[in-house]
Design an enzyme around this catalytic site. Structure first.
Site, PDB file in Angstrom:
ATOM      1  N   LYS A  11       4.220  30.295  35.012  1.00  0.00           N
ATOM      2  CA  LYS A  11       4.422  28.663  35.218  1.00  0.00           C
ATOM      3  C   LYS A  11       5.922  28.362  35.716  1.00  0.00           C
ATOM      4  O   LYS A  11       6.948  29.264  35.679  1.00  0.00           O
ATOM      5  CB  LYS A  11       4.334  27.983  33.863  1.00  0.00           C
ATOM      6  CG  LYS A  11       2.712  28.130  33.421  1.00  0.00           C
ATOM      7  CD  LYS A  11       2.453  27.201  32.203  1.00  0.00           C
ATOM      8  CE  LYS A  11       1.040  27.376  31.640  1.00  0.00           C
ATOM      9  NZ  LYS A  11       0.820  26.557  30.488  1.00  0.00           N
ATOM     10  N   TYR A  51      -6.230  21.610  35.668  1.00  0.00           N
ATOM     11  CA  TYR A  51      -6.306  21.192  34.326  1.00  0.00           C
ATOM     12  C   TYR A  51      -7.287  19.798  34.136  1.00  0.00           C
ATOM     13  O   TYR A  51      -6.840  19.154  32.995  1.00  0.00           O
ATOM     14  CB  TYR A  51      -4.635  20.826  34.045  1.00  0.00           C
ATOM     15  CG  TYR A  51      -3.866  22.152  33.707  1.00  0.00           C
ATOM     16  CD1 TYR A  51      -4.566  22.833  32.406  1.00  0.00           C
ATOM     17  CD2 TYR A  51      -2.675  22.470  34.054  1.00  0.00           C
ATOM     18  CE1 TYR A  51      -3.792  24.049  32.169  1.00  0.00           C
ATOM     19  CE2 TYR A  51      -2.066  23.532  33.554  1.00  0.00           C
ATOM     20  CZ  TYR A  51      -2.624  24.263  32.798  1.00  0.00           C
ATOM     21  OH  TYR A  51      -2.035  25.455  32.490  1.00  0.00           O
ATOM     22  N   PHE A  59      -0.952  14.041  27.173  1.00  0.00           N
ATOM     23  CA  PHE A  59       0.120  14.956  27.832  1.00  0.00           C
ATOM     24  C   PHE A  59      -0.192  15.304  29.308  1.00  0.00           C
ATOM     25  O   PHE A  59       0.506  16.050  30.136  1.00  0.00           O
ATOM     26  CB  PHE A  59       0.197  16.102  27.173  1.00  0.00           C
ATOM     27  CG  PHE A  59      -0.583  17.077  26.939  1.00  0.00           C
ATOM     28  CD1 PHE A  59      -1.097  18.034  27.802  1.00  0.00           C
ATOM     29  CD2 PHE A  59      -1.198  17.053  25.730  1.00  0.00           C
ATOM     30  CE1 PHE A  59      -2.255  18.845  27.525  1.00  0.00           C
ATOM     31  CE2 PHE A  59      -2.296  17.884  25.192  1.00  0.00           C
ATOM     32  CZ  PHE A  59      -2.750  18.869  26.175  1.00  0.00           C
ATOM     33  N   ASN A 114       5.391  26.673  28.642  1.00  0.00           N
ATOM     34  CA  ASN A 114       5.137  27.739  27.695  1.00  0.00           C
ATOM     35  C   ASN A 114       4.877  29.172  28.567  1.00  0.00           C
ATOM     36  O   ASN A 114       4.329  29.818  28.236  1.00  0.00           O
ATOM     37  CB  ASN A 114       3.831  27.572  26.832  1.00  0.00           C
ATOM     38  CG  ASN A 114       2.762  26.967  27.444  1.00  0.00           C
ATOM     39  OD1 ASN A 114       2.652  27.077  28.686  1.00  0.00           O
ATOM     40  ND2 ASN A 114       1.929  26.776  26.727  1.00  0.00           N
ATOM     41  N   HIS A 117       0.162  30.683  32.039  1.00  0.00           N
ATOM     42  CA  HIS A 117      -1.537  30.382  31.458  1.00  0.00           C
ATOM     43  C   HIS A 117      -2.306  31.589  31.560  1.00  0.00           C
ATOM     44  O   HIS A 117      -2.068  32.662  32.335  1.00  0.00           O
ATOM     45  CB  HIS A 117      -2.227  29.344  32.785  1.00  0.00           C
ATOM     46  CG  HIS A 117      -3.601  29.267  32.825  1.00  0.00           C
ATOM     47  ND1 HIS A 117      -4.018  28.353  31.895  1.00  0.00           N
ATOM     48  CD2 HIS A 117      -4.496  29.916  33.379  1.00  0.00           C
ATOM     49  CE1 HIS A 117      -5.447  28.658  31.969  1.00  0.00           C
ATOM     50  NE2 HIS A 117      -5.667  29.515  33.200  1.00  0.00           N
ATOM     51  N   GLU A 128     -11.653  29.929  37.881  1.00  0.00           N
ATOM     52  CA  GLU A 128     -10.041  29.649  38.360  1.00  0.00           C
ATOM     53  C   GLU A 128      -9.715  30.995  39.428  1.00  0.00           C
ATOM     54  O   GLU A 128      -8.856  30.554  40.300  1.00  0.00           O
ATOM     55  CB  GLU A 128      -9.186  29.963  36.890  1.00  0.00           C
ATOM     56  CG  GLU A 128      -9.615  28.922  35.905  1.00  0.00           C
ATOM     57  CD  GLU A 128      -9.110  28.991  34.568  1.00  0.00           C
ATOM     58  OE1 GLU A 128      -9.126  28.323  33.793  1.00  0.00           O
ATOM     59  OE2 GLU A 128      -8.331  30.123  34.497  1.00  0.00           O
TER      60      GLU A 128
END
Ligand code: ATP
Ligand code: MG
Length: 140
Positions: A11, A51, A59, A114, A117, A128
């Site tokens: 990320k 997402y 969020f 974080n 993914h 994905e």
């Protein structure tokens, strides 16, 4: 045990801090093989589609902004039980809950930023992977 493929993203918080190599070393040390990889700038549409499952969460807007805040590295990982193995080496979503030695324990900045993914099921891994890679891009 079955050889599986899973989808991974390094990320923007991690690319910004130049951690691609350190994260890849942890993936490889866990027995996962990087069989496809590219550095891209996600569009807002990419991030919203990727997402979409979280679109009702409070969020969501911030998560999309974060995912397009810099380049990401999208990857296909291959190995025995790759989906579960990658989730183990990633660690818990919130780095405060992540086990010692995991990527998120070592590198994540926050529950949002974080660092990585990983697909949560073989079914989602296939979806994905197909969103970001064509078959010819993946060399096992
Ligand atoms: P990922 O899907 O990115 O691999 P995950 O499966 O561990 O992570 P999810 O519940 O699917 O966690 O959440 C997707 C992402 O949304 C998280 O990785 C994180 O970046 C962000 N996120 C999750 N929960 C929160 C929260 N409470 N506040 C802010 N961001 C969050
Ligand atoms: Mg998830």
């Amino acid at each position: 045990m079955a050889i599986e493929r899973t989808f991974s993203i390094i990320k923007p918080d991690a690319t910004r801090r130049n951690l691609t190599g350190k994260i890849n070393a942890k993936l490889e040390d866990a027995g996962l093989r990087i069989v496809a990889q590219k550095r891209i700038q996600m569009t807002r549409e990419n991030a919203e589609t990727f997402y979409a499952v979280h679109k009702e969460r409070p969020f969501f807007g911030e998560l999309v902004d974060f995912m397009i805040s810099g380049p990401v590295v999208v990857q296909v990982l291959e190995g025995e039980n790759a989906v579960l193995k990658n989730r183990e080496v990633m660690g818990a979503t919130n780095p405060a809950d992540a086990d010692e030695g995991t990527i998120r324990k070592e590198f994540a900045e926050s529950i949002e930023a974080n660092s990585v993914h990983g697909s949560d099921s073989q079914e989602n891994a296939a979806i994905e992977i197909a969103y970001f890679f064509s078959g010819a891009d993946i060399v096992g």
